[in-house]
Design a protein around this motif. Structure first.
Motif, short mmCIF file in Angstrom:
data_model
loop_
_atom_site.label_atom_id
_atom_site.label_comp_id
_atom_site.label_asym_id
_atom_site.label_seq_id
_atom_site.Cartn_x
_atom_site.Cartn_y
_atom_site.Cartn_z
N ARG A 2 0.81 -1.21 0.00
CA ARG A 2 0.00 0.00 0.00
C ARG A 2 0.85 1.27 0.00
N ASN A 3 2.18 1.16 0.05
CA ASN A 3 3.01 2.35 0.12
C ASN A 3 3.83 2.57 -1.15
N ARG A 4 3.45 2.00 -2.24
CA ARG A 4 4.17 2.15 -3.50
C ARG A 4 3.56 3.30 -4.31
N SER A 5 4.43 4.18 -4.83
CA SER A 5 3.90 5.29 -5.64
C SER A 5 3.32 4.74 -6.93
N MET A 6 2.34 5.45 -7.43
CA MET A 6 1.63 5.01 -8.63
C MET A 6 1.10 6.21 -9.38
N ARG A 7 0.55 5.96 -10.53
CA ARG A 7 -0.09 7.01 -11.33
C ARG A 7 -1.59 6.77 -11.33
N ILE A 8 -2.30 7.86 -11.27
CA ILE A 8 -3.74 7.84 -11.49
C ILE A 8 -3.95 8.41 -12.89
N ILE A 9 -4.57 7.63 -13.74
CA ILE A 9 -4.86 8.10 -15.09
C ILE A 9 -6.38 8.25 -15.19
N VAL A 10 -6.83 9.44 -15.56
CA VAL A 10 -8.26 9.76 -15.65
C VAL A 10 -8.61 9.95 -17.12
N PHE A 11 -9.56 9.15 -17.59
CA PHE A 11 -10.08 9.24 -18.96
C PHE A 11 -11.51 9.77 -18.86
N PHE A 12 -11.86 10.73 -19.68
CA PHE A 12 -13.24 11.20 -19.61
C PHE A 12 -13.80 11.58 -20.96
N ASP A 13 -15.07 11.28 -21.13
CA ASP A 13 -15.87 11.68 -22.28
C ASP A 13 -17.05 12.46 -21.72
N GLU A 63 -14.98 11.69 -7.81
CA GLU A 63 -16.38 11.25 -7.70
C GLU A 63 -17.26 12.37 -7.16
N ASN A 64 -16.74 13.15 -6.22
CA ASN A 64 -17.52 14.23 -5.61
C ASN A 64 -17.62 15.47 -6.49
N ASN A 65 -16.81 15.55 -7.55
CA ASN A 65 -16.80 16.71 -8.43
C ASN A 65 -17.12 16.36 -9.88
N LYS A 66 -17.73 15.22 -10.09
CA LYS A 66 -18.04 14.80 -11.46
C LYS A 66 -19.16 15.66 -12.04
N PRO A 67 -19.10 15.91 -13.33
CA PRO A 67 -20.19 16.63 -13.99
C PRO A 67 -21.45 15.77 -14.00
N PRO A 68 -22.61 16.39 -14.21
CA PRO A 68 -23.87 15.62 -14.18
C PRO A 68 -24.01 14.61 -15.33
N LYS A 69 -23.33 14.85 -16.46
CA LYS A 69 -23.41 13.94 -17.61
C LYS A 69 -22.01 13.54 -18.04
N GLY A 70 -21.91 12.37 -18.68
CA GLY A 70 -20.64 11.94 -19.23
C GLY A 70 -20.06 10.76 -18.47
N ASP A 71 -18.93 10.27 -18.99
CA ASP A 71 -18.26 9.10 -18.43
C ASP A 71 -16.85 9.47 -17.98
N ILE A 72 -16.48 8.98 -16.81
CA ILE A 72 -15.13 9.19 -16.29
C ILE A 72 -14.61 7.83 -15.83
N ARG A 73 -13.37 7.52 -16.21
CA ARG A 73 -12.73 6.28 -15.77
C ARG A 73 -11.40 6.64 -15.13
N CYS A 74 -11.07 5.94 -14.04
CA CYS A 74 -9.79 6.13 -13.36
C CYS A 74 -9.04 4.81 -13.38
N LEU A 75 -7.78 4.87 -13.77
CA LEU A 75 -6.93 3.69 -13.83
C LEU A 75 -5.70 3.93 -12.96
N LEU A 76 -5.38 2.98 -12.09
CA LEU A 76 -4.18 3.06 -11.27
C LEU A 76 -3.12 2.14 -11.85
N VAL A 77 -1.93 2.69 -12.07
CA VAL A 77 -0.82 1.87 -12.55
C VAL A 77 0.41 2.20 -11.72
N THR A 78 1.27 1.21 -11.55
CA THR A 78 2.52 1.45 -10.82
C THR A 78 3.45 2.27 -11.70
N GLU A 79 4.46 2.84 -11.08
CA GLU A 79 5.46 3.59 -11.85
C GLU A 79 6.14 2.68 -12.87
#
Length: 106
Positions: A2-13, A63-79
């Motif tokens: 749980r202490n390894r740095s990673m990237r959050i990649i956010v894809f949205f339409d 999640e708390n700031n998402k727009p009312p319409k559209g799709d958002i995906r979050c992907l976690l990957v290690t460095e």
């Protein structure tokens, strides 16, 4: 691990057909930038997270700031996984700026 740095990649339409939808799109983009995300390519943003708890915090904020319409995906990957990205370039038109690792320190 749980202490390894990673990237959050956010894809949205997100829809941009109406003035209101464009306003929500712009507000969401500004939200990501304000919280340290950088554009990887159009509608794809990324940031470094120190660990899983840090990434959970950012995903919850999204999640708390998402727009009312559209799709958002979050992907976690290690460095290590992120280092495997292959950048294949075409013409110079509409190309995003490449960010060197020295600017990605947290």
């Amino acid at each position: 691990m749980r202490n390894r740095s990673m990237r959050i990649i956010v894809f949205f339409d997100l829809p941009t057909n109406t003035k209101s939808e464009r306003k929500h799109y712009a507000a969401f983009r500004k939200f990501l930038i304000k919280h340290g995300f950088t554009m990887l390519q159009f509608s794809v943003y990324e940031r470094i997270a120190r660990n899983h708890d840090d990434s959970d915090k950012y995903i919850s904020m999204i999640e708390n700031n998402k727009p009312p319409k559209g799709d958002i995906r979050c992907l976690l990957v290690t460095e290590k996984q992120y280092e495997g990205i292959k950048l294949i370039l075409g013409s110079n038109e509409n190309r995003e700026d490449y960010t060197d690792e020295e600017f990605l320190e947290f």
